[in-house]
Write a protein that holds these residues in place. Structure first.
Motif, PDB file in Angstrom:
ATOM      1  N   VAL A 216       0.818  -1.211   0.000  1.00 44.78           N
ATOM      2  CA  VAL A 216       0.000   0.000   0.000  1.00 44.78           C
ATOM      3  C   VAL A 216       0.855   1.266   0.000  1.00 44.78           C
ATOM      4  O   VAL A 216       0.339   2.373   0.148  1.00 44.78           O
TER       5      VAL A 216
ATOM      6  N   ILE B  95       2.615   4.337  -1.466  1.00 49.85           N
ATOM      7  CA  ILE B  95       2.428   5.112  -2.688  1.00 49.85           C
ATOM      8  C   ILE B  95       3.678   5.931  -3.013  1.00 49.85           C
ATOM      9  O   ILE B  95       3.653   6.792  -3.879  1.00 49.85           O
TER      10      ILE B  95
ATOM     11  N   THR C  12      -1.048   6.256   3.900  1.00 46.01           N
ATOM     12  CA  THR C  12      -1.809   5.060   3.550  1.00 46.01           C
ATOM     13  C   THR C  12      -1.621   3.924   4.543  1.00 46.01           C
ATOM     14  O   THR C  12      -1.973   2.787   4.256  1.00 46.01           O
TER      15      THR C  12
ATOM     16  N   SER D 113       0.972   2.473   5.234  1.00 48.26           N
ATOM     17  CA  SER D 113       1.987   1.528   4.793  1.00 48.26           C
ATOM     18  C   SER D 113       2.956   1.275   5.944  1.00 48.26           C
ATOM     19  O   SER D 113       3.445   0.177   6.122  1.00 48.26           O
TER      20      SER D 113
ATOM     21  N   GLN E  30      -5.616   8.346   0.794  1.00 50.91           N
ATOM     22  CA  GLN E  30      -5.825   7.309   1.815  1.00 50.91           C
ATOM     23  C   GLN E  30      -7.234   6.744   1.723  1.00 50.91           C
ATOM     24  O   GLN E  30      -7.465   5.573   2.028  1.00 50.91           O
TER      25      GLN E  30
ATOM     26  N   MET F   4      -7.364   4.170  -0.946  1.00 51.44           N
ATOM     27  CA  MET F   4      -6.753   2.930  -0.458  1.00 51.44           C
ATOM     28  C   MET F   4      -7.724   2.217   0.493  1.00 51.44           C
ATOM     29  O   MET F   4      -7.815   0.986   0.502  1.00 51.44           O
TER      30      MET F   4
ATOM     31  N   ARG G 129     -10.151   0.505  -1.583  1.00 46.47           N
ATOM     32  CA  ARG G 129      -9.537  -0.690  -2.192  1.00 46.47           C
ATOM     33  C   ARG G 129      -9.493  -1.836  -1.200  1.00 46.47           C
ATOM     34  O   ARG G 129      -9.723  -2.984  -1.555  1.00 46.47           O
ATOM     35  N   LYS G 130      -9.178  -1.493   0.053  1.00 44.67           N
ATOM     36  CA  LYS G 130      -9.141  -2.541   1.069  1.00 44.67           C
ATOM     37  C   LYS G 130     -10.497  -3.227   1.176  1.00 44.67           C
ATOM     38  O   LYS G 130     -10.587  -4.405   1.479  1.00 44.67           O
TER      39      LYS G 130
ATOM     40  N   SER H 190      -0.762   2.176  -7.722  1.00 45.14           N
ATOM     41  CA  SER H 190      -1.682   1.708  -6.680  1.00 45.14           C
ATOM     42  C   SER H 190      -3.058   1.369  -7.226  1.00 45.14           C
ATOM     43  O   SER H 190      -3.967   1.094  -6.451  1.00 45.14           O
TER      44      SER H 190
END
Lengths: 321, 189, 871, 344
Positions: free
Chosen positions: A43, A45, A224, A226, C10, C13, C16-17, C35
């Protein structure tokens, strides 16, 4: 062969502290849970917020202004002036490592491949959008691994490097005299001496922040998640679940790196989820703490010392006067 | 510090007497390390702010000691950013404390080859005079058919997207009242 | 989005999760592509063809969310029989006037409203960027229209739309965009499957869509898809603009723009709006539906806020004081006027046009020909030092000793050194507390303009001149504090919010604005931000303590509503479309709208409400008209008015393109705004000759590590080191073709400029096969200039000036160029190189390619219009 | 910003010049797996140690060998041998200390070396050895000055006390000398530097032998040939140990032996071998000629120096090229996986 004394990686030598609880092994009584990082590169970026947030908090100077041509990586590596480093890997093919049995279009030579470097030719291989549809751009925020068995800490002659109550490995800037031993002892190439300062520097896992219950600067900034910070046990569970999810969702190449307490460094306090072989990101595939072999080294040195003494004795006694 | 303290403070002594015989942890910790606290805890005050870069509007906490910004980091309370910042937002402290920031008025006279210093009050006065002169020279009362124009096309302005709403409001209000309508900002670009 | 708005990303993301599929369309593989689930490399400037293909896919397979489309859009509305579609006329719609290069829109109107539409000729609308007004509301048209609920009428919007996009097939998408059909179909399938009652999909764009000569129509195309799929006004849906500056939304709402007044009220035009009544009546269409119908109250209250006691109903609230537009006074027109010596003074307020605006050379030459320039910034930026260190000094075009521009550099306060509100990208106002005093002479803009105004008024005191009345009568008494007499930002916010003049009570919302002079409102759409005398923008209830809408964090306009048109999240009867997508719904027992957000509807108006005949304004909105700022209460698939380059989006090639338009005889947008000025040259495009002199397409954008023109990032060490040098990204194929080496130098040439950059050879750029040809695209960051810690040539120097007709935004996302290995020449040789290219390309400086491609037939323009442009 | 610091890329480009698109080692029994490195960049940080440390390896060994020589002379009553050994030992250990301090990033903090006593750190162990040995060697050497002291006056006592002190110190130094002479091998081996670490079974022999040979060289140079018999024999013994160890290093490490055979390190080690052979041959065949003996001694010193620098450089090279990090580790992994496989 390469490793004459080669042996499968087993449990740590008895002399080493118990795996998973390095703080207790370093004299901390009633230590808090071991804290660490789980960096999930799937994850990431590549925004480099971690690099900047780290510098802002820790007052780390700039690494220098130089276009490296390594994709978007212009800091190059973890150094004394980059305690977080985001690696960028542009991959026209899905995986970096190929075993001999796999059919591959690449020449089967032991070549170090220079991605995007000004080598024999431009890195293009296929030439059409279709041919590059499996293109990947891997990004990974690297950091000090805070090993359970930390070579840097083991070899430090001044005690500048020490194990904190959180199980992390920290350089004390008031103690370090810049002997440089730790630099060579790190199997990950993390710790580094700052040229105009003389001391070594690396990630402290924000020792000051976590002592006050705050999140390290990089993990706090990471947009994110990460970079995740927390008790290591919890992170390991989370990471295992994440790998399982990724495998389910068709990313079989996802794997953990540095999570295993039985690996050559007793497991990392900062471990990773990778999408390719470690060396693709500039990580060693099977790091081992060098001090694991230290008893045998002393043994061999003892033998040599005896040989030396014997040589001297013989030289004086063995001949005519 | 007596000899006794020196001895007690000597890590080798702590190695021999404490729980860390190998000198890898507790015994090796320095007094400085033991006393470390995050500088944000020592801040005099915390201002709740918003990142100045893009328009996501991430929350920032600005930690201040004296009149000095000592740290800017994400505001975990923000439902927009949840405490996170990008590299630019993370560099906000370096932005506002940059040694490259200009903090004095600089003046380049017509046909000049170098910058000169100028007093802020004088600068403001000179600018006001130039506005009035430009207005006087370029004022348009009415168009060819006698319809009102009430304007000057001798003055332009560009900027506002990085400014506050309150500032844009005063800028537009003042320029409009002085008849200057060539006011633009990044939204056009 | 990951590249330029990482923290916003974010949420992508997060989605996406949870299983959301992310598609990324970009000419170059970016951090966002990395991504995304699917990356679609596209030829720059062809998004309408791609999106049009999706519309065609939806309509051909009848995959639209029919119930939503029928009830909430104008799909059923019948269009005038005078309308001729671009499909039937080589790319031109009916009503084109070649004399002005703009449309007469009468034939585009709904049936029966051809003459009373009030729109007519759009030449003036284009000059004044009238499209920007519609940021808060639709264009004015009549509210009551003819409809065919079966959608079978050949002139209903649905059928027109279907015919218009019928040729946008997957094969055509491939021909135009260079996308393989299977990739296109993957996108179209995923989008349609993820929309409807149970699911929504959202569309996110940024200046990659706006900075085009057809930019507004890009967004229109996206909006049509989202309306067809029922993705507007519903959670997880929408067409979301990611804006790039902390308060760029705010600077449009409270505009520092030439053609607008606060709250999207138009700046009056000398011919169209001679009186207050003319002005107000032009803002709203008499008899239109919706809240824009109250424009008179907003206008009167603004003038009361400006001129206070001097503004009375008897003097039309000092309407006469407002300066009048006569045409295009936009930033690019201004720059050309500067070069021509027409402008005396220029203020730059946190903006760096020498790097950030298109055609950097024109920007710098313009600034070198002023009498005075005021630069207010944190750092010594290129726009302050162009006379000393600019590239034109190196070429001898600017000689410091001969440059008359007097430059005042005034240091500005940073965001932590002043208090005030930013309006971020989702219309949310957030108050910033002041942390420290600004250093040295640094001051806020609030300070500068307040004291500048005070001083101007002092100097003019007693002036008998009528022109000075507007300044002298101005309501300009703000409380100040501190050693520097800093004006009180909260007092200004209170005025923006508006208040009852008699009692001083802050208004609770714009519904309380009056047209009788009893209220003063600085920006009507912000009314409510200071409701109850409380700074609502300063609210900071932690996100973790609120629901996911987080309505108590900051304040969003209008009325703290977080999602516009959210009435559409419920079905016509007021029930949520589905349980998992519930957002705002009608509570029958309570007799009111309720939900997670502030309903974007009159809160007690039942879904069953039907307006009485002859109603107008809000009362004319039916209980199932969710688009309350639109004149007919509907989402517009077809825009009979308000969009100047066509009621439907149509693929036109960019102003500079190596490709002949595969869809129409018309090559480019016929209504694009061009400037005939010697400094401005346009590279030839087919069917013009010599387009091969500039064979490559280049596009520019941001890097995560830098911000806009670099003034706030190239000056900051921890950012500068992350991207330390200007570079150009090329594909390995282009590198081979052009002889470029990784990390070697290259220079790029257009008809305007030549710039140099280090070469990054990367697989992230791919040559595209378009209509049988291979098209190479290059990418450059536009952040670099000659000041700061890291420097480099400015990518924007390569661009010429061609604008979108609706909003006068320049086409700076695509141009053509040549690329050569090695560094660029310096000194006089630099100009000679560009001259040589111009000669070879047959470019005459100042000449503009014809708006209508030769050979394209032009129909009769129709009647009506303001006539002004016809002269 | 610090303008004097070289830009980061300079550093990497320098480092990368060591790496290359090379073929795998032909001597490998298994063809090397293809692998993708990170832009050819080293995974490890090359040692930050500079020539001082390589030189210290030599001076430390010289000191150790000299002390053994001196003790032999002391015990077998060869005063010239004893004297030469003690003086050389002090000179060498003083130089060692200087070199070590100079190589520190913060030389003023050299005393932090004795802040802790860490058995896990060869440098800590070495520091304590150095402290102990250095004191002993110093006293022993100072004792040689006893005859120069006045026979009367306050220094009379010193003149009388020094020789026995010197004897004790000389023996103490000799007892710690083998540790000093060989711990440096552990110092290098106890790192992640591939070619140093993998050489740990053999490096002590190389270093011990080299130390012995350089001590012998002191005898050859400074002692009349008549008393130099033991020195000649010591040279032979040292050379034998050293050459045997070096042979092991170069041939038993597979890919990781490559840096010892190639490039600058290879040239230095070959030169060391040649000089050792020449020195030993000279000493044995014509050692009774004072000039030849001195030349042989010089050759042995030069050999020791060359060997130390060679070993040092080989390690640096192995750290700079990711091949040496990745390939052996991949093989180790493969072996482990094969061992873990259910079918054994």
């Amino acid at each position: 062969m390469v490793d004459a004394q080669g042996r499968p990686g087993g449990p740590a030598t008895p002399a080493a502290p118990p795996p998973g609880d390095p703080a207790a092994g370093a004299g901390w009584v009633d230590a808090p849970p071991r804290m660490g990082f789980f960096t999930d590169t799937s994850v990431c970026i590549g925004c480099k917020a971690c690099e900047v947030a780290c510098k802002e908090w820790n007052g780390v100077p700039t690494s220098g202004l130089d276009l490296l041509g390594m994709s978007y990586d212009n800091t190059g590596a973890l150094t004394a002036n980059s305690w977080r480093h985001v690696a960028f890997v542009e991959q026209p093919r899905p995986a970096g490592h190929r075993g001999g049995s796999e059919p591959t279009e690449a020449p089967a030579s032991g070549a170090t491949e220079f991605l995007g470097m000004p080598a024999a030719g431009p890195p293009g291989r296929t030439g059409t959008a279709e041919g590059r549809s499996d293109f990947r751009w891997l990004m990974m925020s690297d950091v000090c691994k805070h090993c359970t068995q930390a070579g840097c800490l083991d070899v430090c002659p001044t005690g500048a490097l020490f194990r904190t109550e959180f199980g992390t490995v920290v350089v004390q800037e008031d103690i370090c005299n810049g002997c440089g031993y730790c630099v060579s002892a790190c199997p990950y190439g993390v710790i580094d001496r700052r040229v105009d300062d003389g001391r070594v520097w690396k990630c402290t896992l924000c020792y000051d922040r976590i002592g006050a219950g705050l999140t390290p600067a990089c993990a706090q900034a990471c947009p994110t998640e990460s970079i995740q910070y927390g008790p290591l046990d919890e992170l390991r569970e989370r990471a295992a679940a994440r790998v399982a999810t990724l495998h389910e969702r068709g990313t079989p190449e996802a794997r953990l790196y540095g999570h295993d307490p039985h690996d050559g460094v007793g497991g990392d306090g900062a471990f990773f989820l990778l999408l390719d072989e470690p060396e693709v990101y500039g990580l060693p595939p099977d790091p081992q703490v060098t001090t694991r072999d230290l008893p045998k080294m002393w043994q061999r040195a003892g033998v040599a010392a005896l040989a030396m003494a014997a040589g001297a004795v013989v030289a004086f006694l063995g001949g005519r006067r | 510090m007596g000899l006794r303290d020196v001895l007690l403070g000597w890590p080798v002594y702590r190695q021999l007497t404490g729980a860390d015989p190998l000198g890898r942890g507790a015994a090796a910790q320095s007094a400085r390390s033991a006393a470390l606290t995050p500088r944000t805890e020592a801040a005099d005050r915390v201002a709740r702010s918003v990142c100045p870069y893009c328009a996501v509007g991430c929350g920032q906490r600005v930690f201040v000691s004296g009149n000095q910004v000592t740290q800017i980091e994400g505001d975990p309370d923000s439902p927009i950013s949840r405490g996170r910042l990008c590299p630019k937002g993370s560099a906000s402290k370096s932005l506002v404390t940059s040694p490259l920031r200009q903090t004095t008025v600089r003046y380049r006279r017509p046909y000049g080859t170098e910058w000169e210093d100028l007093d802020l009050d004088t600068a403001l006065d000179m600018i006001a005079d130039r506005i009035l002169a430009a207005r006087a020279e370029t004022w348009e009362d009415v168009d060819a058919e006698g319809r009102p124009l009430n304007r000057t096309l001798g003055i332009s302005s560009l900027g506002g997207a990085t400014l506050d709403n309150e500032e844009n409001y005063l800028i537009k209000k003042l320029f409009t009242a002085m008849g200057a309508l060539q006011i633009e900002n990044q939204a056009r670009i | 989005m990951a590249e330029a708005h990482p923290v916003g990303f974010q949420w992508v993301m997060e989605a996406r999760k949870r299983g959301a599929k992310v598609f990324h369309v970009d000419p170059r593989f970016t951090r966002t592509s990395a991504s995304a689930d699917v990356y679609l490399p596209i030829r720059a400037g062809t998004d309408i063809a791609l999106l049009g293909g999706v519309i065609n896919y939806i309509l051909t397979n009848e995959l639209d969310f029919r119930e939503y489309v029928l009830a909430y859009t104008n799909a059923a509305t019948i269009v005038s029989e005078d309308f001729v579609d671009a499909e039937d006329a080589e790319g031109l719609f009916s009503g084109f006037d070649p004399a002005t290069g703009s449309y007469v829109q009468d034939s585009w109107q709904y049936a029966g409203h051809e003459r009373d539409s009030g729109s007519g000729h759009t030449a003036t609308a284009r000059e004044t960027a009238a499209g920007l007004r519609h940021e808060s509301h639709g264009a004015p048209i009549a509210g009551q229209v003819e409809r065919d609920e079966t959608l079978q009428h050949p002139r209903c919007v649905y059928q027109i739309l279907k015919r218009h996009f019928a040729r946008y097939t997957p094969e055509m998408v491939q021909r135009v965009c260079g996308l393989p059909p299977e990739k296109f179909l993957e996108l179209a399938r995923a989008w349609t499957q993820n929309s409807g009652r149970e699911r929504t999909g959202c569309l996110i764009y940024s200046v990659g869509w706006t900075q085009h000569s057809v930019g507004v129509q890009y967004i229109r195309t996206g909006a049509i898809i989202q309306l067809l799929l029922g993705n507007v006004g519903r959670p997880g849906g929408g067409v979301l603009a990611l804006r790039g500056h902390a308060s760029i939304q705010g600077s449009t709402d409270i505009p520092t723009l030439f053609n607008l007044l606060p709250g999207y009220l138009p700046m009056p035009h000398h011919a169209q709006h001679p009186t207050f009544d003319d002005w107000v009546n032009a803002i709203r269409h008499p008899g239109q539906k919706g809240f824009w119908g109250n424009a008179r109250a907003y206008a009167a209250s603004l003038l009361k806020a400006y001129w206070g006691e001097a503004a009375t109903p008897d003097n039309d609230f000092c309407y006469g004081y407002l300066p009048r537009l006569t045409g295009d006074h936009g930033t690019y027109q201004q720059v050309l006027d500067m070069i021509d010596g027409k402008i005396r003074g220029y203020f730059l307020l946190g903006q760096n046009p020498a790097v950030g605006s298109a055609h950097g050379r024109a920007q710098r030459l313009g600034m070198a020909n002023l009498e005075w320039l005021v630069v207010r910034d944190l750092f010594m930026i290129e726009s302050a030092t162009f006379w000393q260190r600019g590239p034109e000094v190196a070429t001898g075009e600017i000689v410091p000793q001969e440059c008359r521009t007097e430059v005042f550099f005034l240091p500005a306060a940073s965001h932590v050194e002043k208090e005030g509100t930013f309006t971020q990208t989702q219309r949310l106002l957030q108050w910033r507390e002041k942390a420290v005093d600004p250093p040295g002479d640094a001051r806020s803009e609030l300070w500068f303009f307040y004291h500048l105004g005070r001083r101007l008024r002092e100097k003019l005191a007693g002036s008998p001149l009528p022109r000075d009345r507007a300044l002298l009568d101005l309501a300009w008494d703000y409380p100040t504090h501190g050693p520097h007499d800093e004006p009180d930002a909260e007092a200004v916010l209170r005025e923006i919010n508006g208040y009852d003049i008699a009692t001083g009570r802050p208004l609770a919302g714009f519904a309380e604005a009056r047209d009788d002079g009893t209220t003063a409102v600085g920006c009507w759409i912000y009314a409510g931000v200071y409701a109850d005398g409380v700074n609502q923008a300063a609210r900071r209830r932690p996100g973790g303590e609120q629901d996911w809408v987080a309505a108590e964090w900051g304040w969003a306009w209008p009325a703290n509503r977080r999602m516009l048109y959210n009435r559409a999240s419920a079905d016509p009867q007021g029930r949520p479309w589905s349980d998992r997508k519930r957002y705002v719904w009608w509570d029958e027992s309570a007799g009111r709208w309720t939900g997670h957000d502030v309903p974007d509807f009159e809160v007690t108006k039942a879904p069953s409400y039907r307006p009485p005949p002859g109603a107008s304004g809000p009362a004319a909105l039916a209980g199932d008209d969710p688009f309350v700022m639109q004149a007919d209460g509907k989402g517009w698939l077809y825009a009979p008015s308000g969009v100047l380059d066509g009621p439907l989006p149509t693929h036109y090639e960019p102003a500079e393109s190596p490709v002949r338009n595969p869809l129409y005889g018309q090559q480019g947008n016929p209504t694009r705004k061009t400037y005939r000025h010697p400094v401005n040259s346009v590279n030839p495009s087919p069917p013009q000759e010599h387009s091969q002199v500039f064979p490559y397409v280049f596009t520019v954008s941001r890097l995560t590590e830098h911000h806009t023109a670099g003034g706030m990032s190239r000056t900051v060490a921890p950012l500068a080191e992350l991207q330390p040098e200007m570079f150009v990204e090329v594909s390995p194929e282009l590198a081979t073709l052009a002889g470029l080496n990784h990390l070697g130098w290259a220079h790029l040439v257009s008809a305007r400029a030549v710039i140099e950059a280090k070469v990054l050879v990367t697989d992230r750029l791919v040559p595209l096969r378009v209509d049988g040809r291979v098209i190479h695209q290059l990418w450059l960051p536009y952040h670099f200039g000659f000041e700061g810690l890291v420097t480099g040539d400015s990518a924007n120097d390569l661009f010429g000036i061609t604008l979108d007709p609706n909003v006068l935004i320049q086409e700076s996302k695509i141009g053509t160029c040549d690329v050569r290995p090695g560094r660029r020449p310096t000194g006089a040789a630099l100009g000679e190189l560009v001259d040589d290219y111009r000669r070879r390309a047959g470019v005459t400086p100042g000449a503009v390619p014809p708006a209508v491609t030769p050979g394209v037939p032009i129909g009769p323009p129709g009647s009506g219009g303001d006539g002004e442009g016809n002269g | 910003m610090s303008p004097e610091r070289p830009p980061v890329g300079e550093r990497f480009r320098r480092e990368m010049s060591g790496g290359r698109r090379g073929r795998g080692d032909a001597g490998l029994t298994v063809p090397p797996a293809e692998f993708t490195s990170y832009y050819g960049r080293p995974i490890l940080k090359p040692p930050v140690w500079t020539w001082e440390i390589a030189a210290y390896l030599f001076t430390g060994g010289l000191a150790a060998g000299s002390s053994l020589l001196a003790a032999g002379g002391q015990l077998t009553d060869r005063p010239a041998v004893r004297r030469a050994g003690r003086v050389a030992a002090l000179a060498a250990i003083t130089a060692s200390a200087g070199l070590l301090v100079k190589d520190l990033g913060r030389p003023e903090r050299f005393h932090h070396m004795l802040r802790v006593a860490k058995p896990t750190s060869p440098m800590s162990v070495g520091s304590w050895i150095l402290a102990g040995y250095g004191s002993a060697a110093g006293v022993a050497a100072i004792a040689e000055a006893a005859p120069l002291l006045p026979e009367r006056g306050p220094l009379r006592l010193a003149r009388r006390a020094l020789p026995p002190l010197g004897r004790a110190a000389g023996l103490a130094a000799a007892l710690t000398a083998p540790a000093l002479g060989t711990y440096t091998a552990v110092l290098l081996a106890d790192t992640a530097v591939p070619s140093w670490h993998e050489a740990y079974p053999h490096l002590p022999l190389v270093f011990g032998g080299s130390a012995l040979a350089s001590g012998a060289a002191v005898g050859l140079i400074a002692v009349p040939p008549a008393q130099a018999g033991p020195a000649r024999r010591m040279a032979v013994a040292g050379a034998a140990l050293e050459l045997y160890g070096a042979h092991q290093v170069e041939t038993r490490l597979g890919l990781l032996g490559e840096p010892y055979r190639t490039g600058r390190a290879g040239r230095l080690l070959r030169a060391g071998r040649t000089l050792t052979a020449a020195g030993v041959a000279g000493a044995v065949l014509a050692g009774r000629n004072r000039t030849v003996a001195a030349l042989s001694g010089a050759a042995l010193l030069a050999a020791s120096l060359a060997t130390r620098f060679g070993v040092f450089h080989a390690g640096v090279v192995s750290a700079r090229d990711p091949r040496y990090t990745v390939l052996p580790q991949r093989e180790r992994l493969a072996r482990r996986r094969a061992a873990e496989a259910p079918d054994g």
